[in-house]
Design a protein around this motif. Structure first.
Motif, mmCIF file in Angstrom:
data_model
loop_
_atom_site.group_PDB
_atom_site.id
_atom_site.type_symbol
_atom_site.label_atom_id
_atom_site.label_comp_id
_atom_site.label_asym_id
_atom_site.label_seq_id
_atom_site.Cartn_x
_atom_site.Cartn_y
_atom_site.Cartn_z
ATOM 1 N N TYR A 448 0.803 -1.214 0.000
ATOM 2 C CA TYR A 448 0.000 0.000 0.000
ATOM 3 C C TYR A 448 0.839 1.269 0.000
ATOM 4 O O TYR A 448 1.942 1.302 0.558
ATOM 5 N N ARG A 449 0.276 2.337 -0.592
ATOM 6 C CA ARG A 449 0.863 3.663 -0.427
ATOM 7 C C ARG A 449 0.762 3.990 1.053
ATOM 8 O O ARG A 449 -0.298 3.936 1.650
ATOM 9 N N PRO A 450 1.888 4.329 1.705
ATOM 10 C CA PRO A 450 1.861 4.542 3.149
ATOM 11 C C PRO A 450 0.987 5.733 3.553
ATOM 12 O O PRO A 450 0.926 6.748 2.857
ATOM 13 N N ALA A 451 0.333 5.594 4.679
ATOM 14 C CA ALA A 451 -0.313 6.737 5.316
ATOM 15 C C ALA A 451 0.764 7.604 5.958
ATOM 16 O O ALA A 451 1.904 7.172 6.160
ATOM 17 N N GLY A 452 0.418 8.851 6.287
ATOM 18 C CA GLY A 452 1.382 9.742 6.915
ATOM 19 C C GLY A 452 0.717 10.922 7.591
ATOM 20 O O GLY A 452 -0.426 11.275 7.270
ATOM 21 N N TRP A 453 1.433 11.506 8.550
ATOM 22 C CA TRP A 453 0.943 12.644 9.324
ATOM 23 C C TRP A 453 2.046 13.693 9.407
ATOM 24 O O TRP A 453 3.230 13.359 9.578
ATOM 25 N N HIS A 454 1.671 14.970 9.290
ATOM 26 C CA HIS A 454 2.654 16.068 9.304
ATOM 27 C C HIS A 454 2.154 17.196 10.206
ATOM 28 O O HIS A 454 0.988 17.617 10.107
ATOM 29 N N LYS A 455 3.032 17.675 11.049
ATOM 30 C CA LYS A 455 2.756 18.880 11.822
ATOM 31 C C LYS A 455 3.761 19.930 11.386
ATOM 32 O O LYS A 455 4.971 19.771 11.584
ATOM 33 N N LEU A 456 3.255 21.002 10.780
ATOM 34 C CA LEU A 456 4.125 22.012 10.172
ATOM 35 C C LEU A 456 3.994 23.350 10.890
ATOM 36 O O LEU A 456 2.919 23.712 11.378
ATOM 37 N N ARG A 457 5.111 24.073 10.880
ATOM 38 C CA ARG A 457 5.136 25.462 11.348
ATOM 39 C C ARG A 457 5.999 26.273 10.394
ATOM 40 O O ARG A 457 7.070 25.811 9.971
ATOM 41 N N ALA A 458 5.529 27.449 10.079
ATOM 42 C CA ALA A 458 6.305 28.368 9.237
ATOM 43 C C ALA A 458 6.301 29.742 9.877
ATOM 44 O O ALA A 458 5.253 30.226 10.331
ATOM 45 N N GLY A 459 7.473 30.362 9.920
ATOM 46 C CA GLY A 459 7.598 31.713 10.442
ATOM 47 C C GLY A 459 7.818 32.703 9.315
ATOM 48 O O GLY A 459 8.644 32.465 8.423
ATOM 49 N N SER A 463 7.803 41.292 6.063
ATOM 50 C CA SER A 463 7.523 41.434 4.638
ATOM 51 C C SER A 463 6.809 40.219 4.059
ATOM 52 O O SER A 463 6.483 40.188 2.871
ATOM 53 N N GLY A 464 6.593 39.192 4.879
ATOM 54 C CA GLY A 464 5.920 37.987 4.406
ATOM 55 C C GLY A 464 6.864 36.916 3.909
ATOM 56 O O GLY A 464 6.403 35.866 3.423
ATOM 57 N N LYS A 465 8.154 37.102 4.039
ATOM 58 C CA LYS A 465 9.126 36.106 3.616
ATOM 59 C C LYS A 465 9.198 34.976 4.637
ATOM 60 O O LYS A 465 9.163 35.206 5.850
ATOM 61 N N ASP A 534 -0.005 27.218 0.494
ATOM 62 C CA ASP A 534 -1.163 28.046 0.165
ATOM 63 C C ASP A 534 -1.657 28.768 1.417
ATOM 64 O O ASP A 534 -2.080 29.939 1.359
ATOM 65 N N GLU A 535 -1.605 28.108 2.574
ATOM 66 C CA GLU A 535 -1.946 28.759 3.833
ATOM 67 C C GLU A 535 -0.982 29.908 4.123
ATOM 68 O O GLU A 535 -1.390 30.991 4.558
ATOM 69 N N VAL A 536 0.300 29.649 3.908
ATOM 70 C CA VAL A 536 1.315 30.683 4.131
ATOM 71 C C VAL A 536 1.080 31.862 3.203
ATOM 72 O O VAL A 536 1.151 33.032 3.617
ATOM 73 N N ALA A 537 0.795 31.572 1.930
ATOM 74 C CA ALA A 537 0.541 32.641 0.966
ATOM 75 C C ALA A 537 -0.664 33.478 1.395
ATOM 76 O O ALA A 537 -0.616 34.723 1.372
ATOM 77 N N LEU A 544 -0.794 31.501 -4.023
ATOM 78 C CA LEU A 544 0.294 30.524 -4.041
ATOM 79 C C LEU A 544 1.252 30.696 -5.209
ATOM 80 O O LEU A 544 2.472 30.640 -5.003
ATOM 81 N N PRO A 545 0.778 30.882 -6.449
ATOM 82 C CA PRO A 545 1.769 31.064 -7.523
ATOM 83 C C PRO A 545 2.654 32.286 -7.319
ATOM 84 O O PRO A 545 3.849 32.262 -7.651
ATOM 85 N N THR A 546 2.102 33.345 -6.755
ATOM 86 C CA THR A 546 2.921 34.534 -6.475
ATOM 87 C C THR A 546 3.962 34.205 -5.408
ATOM 88 O O THR A 546 5.133 34.587 -5.529
ATOM 89 N N LEU A 547 3.543 33.513 -4.340
ATOM 90 C CA LEU A 547 4.499 33.102 -3.313
ATOM 91 C C LEU A 547 5.596 32.228 -3.912
ATOM 92 O O LEU A 547 6.783 32.408 -3.605
ATOM 93 N N LEU A 548 5.218 31.288 -4.752
ATOM 94 C CA LEU A 548 6.192 30.392 -5.384
ATOM 95 C C LEU A 548 7.207 31.186 -6.191
ATOM 96 O O LEU A 548 8.432 30.964 -6.083
#
Length: 741
Positions: A448-459, A463-465, A534-537, A544-548
């Motif tokens: 099977y394709r493995p299940a997974g869990w992620h806890k992310l934080r971004a600072g 200026s939004g960088k 997308d949340e960060v953007a 999101l494309p602008t952030l990218l």
């Protein structure tokens, strides 16, 4: 006009030892290439050609080209011969293609997986065709007494324009077979402007046969005196066989035999089970119901999806991962001083492959001890080795005929069904045995394709960088092998473009077997990171494309890297920017859309392909998700070898991704898979298929594969569209539409 690729880019054949030629009995030429084989040239064409030569030219001008790799529906049996035929300057209408059997010495790696076929074979297959063409020119030069420089070719014809003389390849083939073989790296390859076959949309070579209902798939194999086998194994992963009522199964109508098969301790080869053999498969499968098998399920009977989810969330709440595999800068300081910190948890489930043709294989143990097999395998050479090892013999005593596959998506990279039928067939020497799995076997006995869990934080700074990024990834401990389908890349985007990054992981124990599913790792991690970005953007007042584009502004491409597929260009931000801008243009990003509709964007770099996609979605009256359009821009290099096959791969990938996002999940309960068939594991169907608009952005790079890279971006593009539409974030797959009620 496409730029010509430098000759040295991409893997190449070696010197003279790597091209061999032989003469056909009765006249003609046969050439094998890419790996050393014995030559059989003889004056007058008296010798027989080896049947597995790459190129055979008969006196009637028919050219036979071997498709060396397994055909799984990705079009490789058509595409690789196109490369040979292009440089041979063959008349495609006079080309026949045959499937090569398993032979590592002659063909090198024979793989259907990883989108490897194009980058591995782009240069070698062209060199094969170019060498054959050079020999035909040499034969005409000697026959007519003119310099080779005065000769040229038209499709399957050598021409001397000054004298008007012409000769077909078939007329020259016997003479060409007697000439020295040119060094592979000395032959001149065509300029892109001269391509006639590369870039031409050509239908699959087997498609007419499939439409006519011809038996070309593994399950269609028919041999005199063949019997059929079903294999009963425990639904609980890791269980051991205790007992079975063998005599009851033997007493069932049509049953020839039944016996216990002891596993070899390797889930990817052979687990404990009971084989039932009958005159037809239906009778064998029905007889399984009489076995009354008792299993020792051990500790694994307590495992479940709910348990894994609870354990994963507890691990994320605890804060510190078991191990850190990426650590640059000072993440803690960056997050502490950030003007804004965004946090989110994401998860995704186990997935099954469910190819339309269930797992099957046919085996016959000959009197001379050779186990001959007819195997729909994505890795037939690995299957050959596994069977040989299980039988305690050498690989040359296992002959594997490659059959066409009715799908695979990575499932047939594991060859457990080959070992199973070998274990059965060795008990019945001289009798061909065909093992077929039921759909229930297929769903409940997958990798099977493995299940997974992620806890992310971004600072973010003022200026939004993005100044700091952290991910605590909870995954599974998978023992053995260099490839871990549950792994996450240490440089997962945007790690290289953020000054402070920490990726860590915590691993949980499981007996659930896991493997590669189309775009392995990428099909899950793209959802997580592109959704979170997308949340960060959104938090920084951008899309999101602008952030990218902001993240990659001014970034330069990496240098050339060496990998399994040979020298390839490293990650190139310019290509990301190109596909992003292209898909924004295609979808008219930023312009108003229909009322009740919204657009979402997703990008991903996967299997050396760069893809950006935009999804247009809405909710119907029942608050169910409707996908109307998908726009897709992809960069897989300077050439689209077969546009017909390429578009099929892109569209199929997108449909796969939408199906995964909307409704697919494998659940574990009591150590076994709950789902059993298509009624509770529902693949995408035609009514849910959107209009797909796909275009390729050509770049000055060697072409790469298309089987996988178009899938990952569509999932976050869809979930991001749903946020734009409803303001609700989808952070767990499959999408729970009650979120939008």
């Amino acid at each position: 006009m496409l730029k010509d690729l430098p000759q040295e880019r991409g893997p190449q054949l070696g010197r003279r030892a790597f091209l061999k030629v032989s003469a056909l009995a009765g006249g003609g030429l046969a050439m094998s290439a890419s790996f050393p084989v014995a030559a059989h040239a003889a004056a007058g064409g008296a010798a027989s050609a080896e049947l597995n030569a790459f190129v055979t030219i008969s006196p009637d001008n028919v050219i036979t080209i071997v498709g060396k790799n397994p055909e799984i529906g990705q079009g490789i049996k058509t595409m690789l011969p196109m490369l040979i035929a292009e440089e041979l300057d063959a008349d495609w209408d006079q080309v026949q293609i045959v499937q090569g059997h398993t032979d590592a010495a002659k063909y090198g790696p024979q793989i259907a997986g990883g989108s490897f076929a194009t980058p591995m074979n782009w240069i070698p297959m062209r060199q094969t065709g170019a060498a054959a063409r050079a020999m035909l020119l040499g034969a005409a030069s000697a026959r007519w007494g003119v310099p080779m420089a005065e000769l040229t070719t038209e499709p399957s014809v050598v021409v001397h324009r000054a004298s008007g003389r012409r000769a077909t390849y078939g007329e020259l083939a016997s003479d060409a077979a007697l000439l020295p073989v040119p060094a592979a790296d000395s032959v001149r390859l065509k300029n892109a402007s001269d391509f006639r076959i590369i870039g031409r949309a050509i239908g699959g070579i087997d498609s007419p046969r499939i439409v006519r209902g011809e038996g070309i798939f593994g399950v269609d194999t028919q041999l005199p005196g063949m019997v059929y086998a079903a294999y009963e194994r425990s639904p609980v992963f890791g269980a051991k066989l205790v007992s079975a009522d063998i005599e009851a199964a033997k007493a069932a109508p049509g049953v020839i035999d039944a016996f216990v098969v002891e596993g070899n301790g390797k889930a990817d080869e052979l687990v404990d089970g009971v084989a039932v053999i009958a005159r037809n498969w239906w009778l064998a499968n029905k007889a399984r119901e009489r076995l009354n098998v008792q299993w020792d399920n051990g500790e694994w009977a307590t495992h479940s999806t709910a348990k894994y989810d609870a354990d994963a969330r507890a691990a994320m709440a605890a804060g510190h991962p078991q191990e850190v595999f990426t650590n640059t800068g000072d993440v803690d300081a960056a997050l502490a001083s950030a003007a804004q910190v965004i946090e989110a948890e994401y998860s995704y489930p186990f997935l099954a492959h469910v190819a339309m043709e269930p797992m099957n294989c046919t085996a016959l143990l000959h009197e001379n001890g050779v186990m001959e097999m007819w195997a729909p395998s994505q890795l037939p050479q690995a299957g050959q080795m596994a069977v040989a090892q299980y039988l305690g013999t050498t690989p040359d005593k296992v002959k594997v005929n490659i059959t066409r596959m009715g799908g695979g998506f990575g499932r047939r990279l594991n060859n457990d069904y080959m070992v199973q039928v070998a274990a059965i067939a060795r008990r019945m020497p001289g009798t061909p045995v065909q093992l077929i799995w039921s759909r229930e076997d297929d769903v409940r006995s997958d990798f099977y394709r493995p299940a997974g869990w992620h806890k992310l934080r971004a600072g973010l700074d003022a200026s939004g960088k993005i100044v700091g990024l952290e991910d605590h990834f909870v995954t599974f401990d998978i023992n053995g092998g260099a490839f871990n389908p549950a792994a996450m890349p240490a440089d997962e985007f945007p790690a290289k473009f953020v000054p402070n990054v920490r990726y860590g992981q915590t691993k949980m124990r499981t007996a659930v077997p896991m493997g590669a599913l189309r775009a392995p790792t990428s099909n899950a991690v793209a959802f997580v990171f592109q959704s979170f970005l997308d949340e960060v953007a959104h938090a920084s007042g951008r899309d999101l494309p602008t952030l990218l584009l902001d993240i990659l502004e001014g970034a330069e491409p990496e240098g050339t890297v060496m990998g399994f597929t040979g020298p390839q260009a490293g990650f190139d931000p310019r290509r990301v920017r190109a596909v992003t801008r292209k898909v924004m243009e295609m979808a008219k990003w930023g312009q108003p859309v229909a009322e009740g509709h919204a657009l979402g964007f997703g990008y991903y770099y996967s299997h050396q392909g760069y893809f950006a996609e935009v999804v247009e979605a809405s909710l119907d009256a029942r608050r169910q998700v409707v996908v109307h359009n998908v726009w897709c821009a992809g960069d897989v290099g300077a050439h689209i070898i077969n546009p017909h096959g390429a578009m099929n791969q892109v569209e199929g990938s997108i449909i796969d991704g939408i199906g995964q996002a909307l409704q697919l999940a494998v659940e574990i309960e009591g150590g076994a898979v709950k789902q059993s068939n298509f009624h509770n594991y529902q693949l995408p169907r035609m009514p849910m298929t959107p209009t797909i608009h796909a275009e390729f952005v050509l770049s000055d790079n060697p072409p790469t594969g298309l089987g996988e890279p178009a899938l990952p971006p569509v999932i976050p593009a869809l979930t991001n569209a749903l946020f734009a539409l409803t303001g609700k974030r989808v952070r767990s797959l499959p999408i729970d539409t009650s979120l939008f009620a």
